[in-house]
Design a protein around this motif. Structure first.
Motif, PDB file in Angstrom:
ATOM      1  N   LEU A 168       0.843  -1.190   0.000  1.00  0.00           N
ATOM      2  CA  LEU A 168       0.000   0.000   0.000  1.00  0.00           C
ATOM      3  C   LEU A 168       0.879   1.241   0.000  1.00  0.00           C
ATOM      4  CD1 LEU A 168      -2.769   1.390   0.297  1.00  0.00           C
ATOM      5  CD2 LEU A 168      -2.590   1.008   2.755  1.00  0.00           C
ATOM      6  N   ASP A 169       0.812   2.014  -1.065  1.00  0.00           N
ATOM      7  CA  ASP A 169       1.500   3.298  -1.172  1.00  0.00           C
ATOM      8  C   ASP A 169       0.679   4.255  -0.309  1.00  0.00           C
ATOM      9  OD1 ASP A 169       3.020   5.455  -1.957  1.00  0.00           O
ATOM     10  OD2 ASP A 169       2.307   5.468  -4.031  1.00  0.00           O
ATOM     11  N   ALA A 170       1.073   4.403   0.956  1.00  0.00           N
ATOM     12  CA  ALA A 170       0.171   4.940   1.968  1.00  0.00           C
ATOM     13  C   ALA A 170       0.113   6.453   2.080  1.00  0.00           C
ATOM     14  CB  ALA A 170       0.532   4.359   3.331  1.00  0.00           C
TER      15      ALA A 170
ATOM     16  N   CYS B 245      -3.257   8.139   1.058  1.00  0.00           N
ATOM     17  CA  CYS B 245      -4.159   7.069   0.631  1.00  0.00           C
ATOM     18  C   CYS B 245      -5.507   7.195   1.346  1.00  0.00           C
ATOM     19  CB  CYS B 245      -3.541   5.710   0.939  1.00  0.00           C
ATOM     20  SG  CYS B 245      -4.688   4.348   0.670  1.00  0.00           S
TER      21      CYS B 245
ATOM     22  N   LYS C 291      -7.233   3.260   3.261  1.00  0.00           N
ATOM     23  CA  LYS C 291      -6.500   2.384   4.188  1.00  0.00           C
ATOM     24  C   LYS C 291      -7.466   1.453   4.930  1.00  0.00           C
ATOM     25  CE  LYS C 291      -2.809   5.674   5.143  1.00  0.00           C
ATOM     26  NZ  LYS C 291      -3.435   6.943   4.759  1.00  0.00           N
TER      27      LYS C 291
ATOM     28  N   THR D 112      -8.777  -1.285   2.788  1.00  0.00           N
ATOM     29  CA  THR D 112      -7.723  -2.276   2.535  1.00  0.00           C
ATOM     30  C   THR D 112      -7.594  -3.220   3.723  1.00  0.00           C
ATOM     31  OG1 THR D 112      -6.531  -0.711   1.125  1.00  0.00           O
ATOM     32  CG2 THR D 112      -5.276  -2.573   2.011  1.00  0.00           C
TER      33      THR D 112
ATOM     34  N   VAL E  30       2.313  -1.338   4.712  1.00  0.00           N
ATOM     35  CA  VAL E  30       1.913   0.058   4.614  1.00  0.00           C
ATOM     36  C   VAL E  30       3.194   0.880   4.492  1.00  0.00           C
ATOM     37  CG1 VAL E  30       0.630   1.935   5.709  1.00  0.00           C
ATOM     38  CG2 VAL E  30      -0.119  -0.443   6.017  1.00  0.00           C
TER      39      VAL E  30
ATOM     40  N   ALA F 280       5.369   4.251   3.678  1.00  0.00           N
ATOM     41  CA  ALA F 280       5.268   5.715   3.705  1.00  0.00           C
ATOM     42  C   ALA F 280       6.621   6.319   4.060  1.00  0.00           C
ATOM     43  CB  ALA F 280       4.220   6.142   4.724  1.00  0.00           C
TER      44      ALA F 280
ATOM     45  N   LEU G  58      -1.316   3.307  12.662  1.00  0.00           N
ATOM     46  CA  LEU G  58      -1.924   2.111  12.068  1.00  0.00           C
ATOM     47  C   LEU G  58      -2.572   1.248  13.141  1.00  0.00           C
ATOM     48  CD1 LEU G  58       1.037   0.973   9.780  1.00  0.00           C
ATOM     49  CD2 LEU G  58      -0.891   2.422   9.167  1.00  0.00           C
TER      50      LEU G  58
ATOM     51  N   ARG H 143       4.246  -2.025   9.146  1.00  0.00           N
ATOM     52  CA  ARG H 143       4.600  -0.627   8.915  1.00  0.00           C
ATOM     53  C   ARG H 143       5.990  -0.577   8.278  1.00  0.00           C
ATOM     54  NH1 ARG H 143       3.046   3.577  12.589  1.00  0.00           N
ATOM     55  NH2 ARG H 143       2.576   1.822  13.920  1.00  0.00           N
TER      56      ARG H 143
ATOM     57  N   THR I  80      -1.967   1.985  -5.378  1.00  0.00           N
ATOM     58  CA  THR I  80      -1.307   3.276  -5.523  1.00  0.00           C
ATOM     59  C   THR I  80      -2.088   4.192  -6.458  1.00  0.00           C
ATOM     60  OG1 THR I  80       0.801   4.354  -6.070  1.00  0.00           O
ATOM     61  CG2 THR I  80       0.133   2.499  -7.470  1.00  0.00           C
TER      62      THR I  80
END
Length: 150
Positions: A7-9, A12, A15, A18, A31, A33, A39, A47, A73
């Motif tokens: 996940l390109d957080a 986003c 989330k 997802t 996730v 970032a 989270l 993470r 993304t």
């Protein structure tokens, strides 16, 4: 079969959706970032904080994306890299990036960037809607099932 989800957080909007799909299917969500995000504390949510360098998150995801993985993304160049690697790639509105669509997506992105750089007012993307959220949920569910079926 564990299907990794990348996940390109940064920025986003999906989330929570997802995480909901991942919990249902027992998926691991990475996730990714440039900064620490708040989270849920679940063992299947990983993470990943990358450096502040430009494209650090993209590079991390692209290095791991491949057949049997899902990338989420809004970044079209990242989507192109992951499609070429064989991953299932979805935008946050549920639109799949595929071999057939990625060229046009890149061309549109480049055109819009060129227009913005020349001073044209392009208006930006439309607001994220409940329908977008619903489309994303359905598309992610379909992508998971497609990979599970082989």
């Amino acid at each position: 079969m564990d299907i990794p989800v990348y996940l390109d957080a940064d920025a986003c909007p999906v989330k929570d959706e997802t995480y909901r799909v991942a919990a249902r299917y027992g998926l691991t969500v990475h996730v990714v970032a440039n900064s620490v995000l708040n989270l849920p504390r679940e063992p299947w949510i990983v993470r990943v904080v990358v450096g502040p360098e430009l494209d650090a998150a993209d590079d991390w995801i692209a290095a791991r994306a491949g057949p049997g993985s899902i990338v989420l993304t809004a970044d079209v160049p990242l989507a192109a890299r992951c499609v070429r690697a064989g991953a299932a790639v979805l935008s946050f509105t549920g639109k799949p990036f595929t071999d057939a669509s990625i060229g046009m997506a890149l061309a549109t992105r480049d055109l819009m960037q060129s227009l913005r750089e020349s001073g044209a007012v392009t208006g930006g993307p439309r607001p994220f809607s409940a329908r977008d959220r619903s489309e994303f949920l359905g598309a992610l569910d379909r992508a998971v099932n497609r990979i599970r079926r082989g």
